[in-house]
Design a protein around this motif. Sequence first.
Motif, PDB file in Angstrom:
ATOM      1  N   LEU A 176     -35.592 -21.537 -54.525  1.00  0.00           N
ATOM      2  CA  LEU A 176     -34.216 -21.592 -54.375  1.00  0.00           C
ATOM      3  C   LEU A 176     -33.565 -20.982 -55.465  1.00  0.00           C
ATOM      4  O   LEU A 176     -32.597 -20.514 -55.308  1.00  0.00           O
ATOM      5  N   TYR A 177     -34.064 -21.430 -56.807  1.00  0.00           N
ATOM      6  CA  TYR A 177     -33.175 -20.821 -57.970  1.00  0.00           C
ATOM      7  C   TYR A 177     -33.313 -19.309 -57.698  1.00  0.00           C
ATOM      8  O   TYR A 177     -32.266 -18.564 -58.402  1.00  0.00           O
ATOM      9  N   TRP A 178     -34.455 -18.772 -57.777  1.00  0.00           N
ATOM     10  CA  TRP A 178     -34.325 -17.256 -57.579  1.00  0.00           C
ATOM     11  C   TRP A 178     -33.435 -16.848 -56.765  1.00  0.00           C
ATOM     12  O   TRP A 178     -32.676 -15.754 -57.038  1.00  0.00           O
ATOM     13  N   GLY A 213     -22.177 -32.777 -46.754  1.00  0.00           N
ATOM     14  CA  GLY A 213     -22.502 -34.059 -46.357  1.00  0.00           C
ATOM     15  C   GLY A 213     -22.441 -34.269 -44.845  1.00  0.00           C
ATOM     16  O   GLY A 213     -22.686 -35.341 -44.397  1.00  0.00           O
ATOM     17  N   ARG A 214     -21.611 -33.339 -44.026  1.00  0.00           N
ATOM     18  CA  ARG A 214     -21.413 -33.485 -42.732  1.00  0.00           C
ATOM     19  C   ARG A 214     -22.665 -32.871 -42.025  1.00  0.00           C
ATOM     20  O   ARG A 214     -23.280 -32.158 -42.184  1.00  0.00           O
ATOM     21  N   ASP A 215     -22.812 -33.757 -40.931  1.00  0.00           N
ATOM     22  CA  ASP A 215     -23.863 -33.460 -39.975  1.00  0.00           C
ATOM     23  C   ASP A 215     -23.787 -31.902 -39.372  1.00  0.00           C
ATOM     24  O   ASP A 215     -24.801 -31.334 -39.221  1.00  0.00           O
ATOM     25  N   SER A 216     -22.533 -31.515 -39.353  1.00  0.00           N
ATOM     26  CA  SER A 216     -22.275 -30.096 -38.445  1.00  0.00           C
ATOM     27  C   SER A 216     -22.179 -28.951 -39.521  1.00  0.00           C
ATOM     28  O   SER A 216     -21.966 -27.782 -39.256  1.00  0.00           O
ATOM     29  N   THR A 217     -22.263 -29.217 -41.061  1.00  0.00           N
ATOM     30  CA  THR A 217     -22.134 -28.266 -41.950  1.00  0.00           C
ATOM     31  C   THR A 217     -23.532 -27.228 -42.100  1.00  0.00           C
ATOM     32  O   THR A 217     -24.571 -27.707 -41.887  1.00  0.00           O
ATOM     33  N   THR A 218     -23.004 -25.996 -42.004  1.00  0.00           N
ATOM     34  CA  THR A 218     -24.015 -24.913 -42.088  1.00  0.00           C
ATOM     35  C   THR A 218     -24.281 -24.573 -43.385  1.00  0.00           C
ATOM     36  O   THR A 218     -23.366 -24.693 -44.275  1.00  0.00           O
ATOM     37  N   LEU A 219     -25.138 -23.544 -43.543  1.00  0.00           N
ATOM     38  CA  LEU A 219     -25.441 -22.804 -44.803  1.00  0.00           C
ATOM     39  C   LEU A 219     -24.229 -21.864 -44.956  1.00  0.00           C
ATOM     40  O   LEU A 219     -24.054 -21.621 -46.118  1.00  0.00           O
ATOM     41  N   GLU A 220     -23.856 -21.323 -43.933  1.00  0.00           N
ATOM     42  CA  GLU A 220     -22.670 -20.306 -44.064  1.00  0.00           C
ATOM     43  C   GLU A 220     -21.372 -21.184 -44.668  1.00  0.00           C
ATOM     44  O   GLU A 220     -20.627 -20.393 -45.229  1.00  0.00           O
ATOM     45  N   ASP A 221     -21.343 -22.529 -44.165  1.00  0.00           N
ATOM     46  CA  ASP A 221     -19.948 -23.186 -44.636  1.00  0.00           C
ATOM     47  C   ASP A 221     -20.229 -23.359 -46.017  1.00  0.00           C
ATOM     48  O   ASP A 221     -19.206 -23.219 -46.886  1.00  0.00           O
ATOM     49  N   ALA A 275     -28.986 -14.962 -44.575  1.00  0.00           N
ATOM     50  CA  ALA A 275     -30.380 -14.318 -44.685  1.00  0.00           C
ATOM     51  C   ALA A 275     -31.181 -14.355 -45.507  1.00  0.00           C
ATOM     52  O   ALA A 275     -32.434 -14.636 -45.321  1.00  0.00           O
ATOM     53  N   GLY A 276     -30.592 -14.135 -46.722  1.00  0.00           N
ATOM     54  CA  GLY A 276     -31.861 -14.035 -47.943  1.00  0.00           C
ATOM     55  C   GLY A 276     -32.167 -15.587 -48.426  1.00  0.00           C
ATOM     56  O   GLY A 276     -33.177 -15.911 -48.573  1.00  0.00           O
ATOM     57  N   LEU A 277     -31.242 -16.446 -48.356  1.00  0.00           N
ATOM     58  CA  LEU A 277     -31.499 -17.933 -48.800  1.00  0.00           C
ATOM     59  C   LEU A 277     -32.350 -18.622 -47.788  1.00  0.00           C
ATOM     60  O   LEU A 277     -33.390 -19.452 -48.211  1.00  0.00           O
ATOM     61  N   SER A 278     -32.073 -18.137 -46.317  1.00  0.00           N
ATOM     62  CA  SER A 278     -32.933 -18.941 -45.191  1.00  0.00           C
ATOM     63  C   SER A 278     -34.215 -18.389 -44.838  1.00  0.00           C
ATOM     64  O   SER A 278     -34.985 -18.908 -44.116  1.00  0.00           O
ATOM     65  N   SER A 279     -34.632 -17.248 -45.304  1.00  0.00           N
ATOM     66  CA  SER A 279     -35.855 -16.473 -45.052  1.00  0.00           C
ATOM     67  C   SER A 279     -37.015 -17.120 -45.314  1.00  0.00           C
ATOM     68  O   SER A 279     -37.030 -18.005 -46.458  1.00  0.00           O
ATOM     69  N   PRO A 280     -38.215 -17.095 -44.493  1.00  0.00           N
ATOM     70  CA  PRO A 280     -39.556 -18.072 -44.768  1.00  0.00           C
ATOM     71  C   PRO A 280     -39.819 -17.796 -46.150  1.00  0.00           C
ATOM     72  O   PRO A 280     -39.620 -16.541 -46.830  1.00  0.00           O
ATOM     73  N   HIS A 308     -37.529 -26.090 -46.422  1.00  0.00           N
ATOM     74  CA  HIS A 308     -38.636 -25.544 -46.873  1.00  0.00           C
ATOM     75  C   HIS A 308     -38.825 -24.677 -47.870  1.00  0.00           C
ATOM     76  O   HIS A 308     -39.725 -24.247 -48.080  1.00  0.00           O
ATOM     77  N   LEU A 309     -37.721 -24.788 -48.822  1.00  0.00           N
ATOM     78  CA  LEU A 309     -37.880 -23.672 -50.123  1.00  0.00           C
ATOM     79  C   LEU A 309     -38.230 -24.621 -51.202  1.00  0.00           C
ATOM     80  O   LEU A 309     -37.510 -25.812 -51.373  1.00  0.00           O
TER      81      LEU A 309
END
Length: 222
Positions: free
Chosen positions: A171-173, A96-104, A217-222, A165-166
């Motif tokens: 996303l489940y895959w 819920g933080r604005d600064s939260t990243t996918l890596e976090d 990398a896998g989660l965020s790819s187009p 975008h997913l």
Amino acid sequence: MLKRSFDSMPTMPTTGTPPNSTASTKDRILAAAETLFAQRGFDGASLRQLTAAAGVNLAAVNYHFGSKEKLVDEVFRRRLDALNQGRLAALATVAGRDSTTLEDVLEAYIRPALELTHDDNGALFMRVLARAFAEHDDHLRQFLSENYGHVMRQFTAEFTHLLPHLSRAELYWRIDLVTGALTHAMSGFGMIQRKGDVSATAHREQTVAHLVRFAAAGLSSP
């Protein structure tokens, strides 16, 4: 399929103290079951092998667990309760933080799981978990969904926010594949083994870093 009850076993009273009951009896049974399930699978480990390994009789197993399915459930519960408490606590610090990243968020999911493997018992349980994925036991799948599905839903909600975008199906895959990679890394069966001059802590940190980068990398790819 797991046997649903110990119908051939003598019954125990539901109150009072059973024979051979000590503070460690249940733990001995769970430890023996975890070892045998890791080595032989759920169907391959017999109750007689388990009682011999634990140094108890069948009546003691029946008293504490009632069925083989419930014994399997408890093997998972004693590890997964702590694991998922750790995951939710880690997620709460970043969600819920604005600064939260996918890596976090991925680190909140991955690090507590890898920390579980810091000793031989944790690594052994990971092999049991890998067996669960491989054997496709319906009862166990239902148990895991009912007791720990809420944890995955909270992580999925955060992933959904960060990856708009997913589609939900895509996303489940991707989450499923990330979980598979994590389970593989935790089981210790992979090609990357800890070198003798690298501490267990340093190796775990390397694994966390590699998995987080790979999963992001896998989660965020187009």
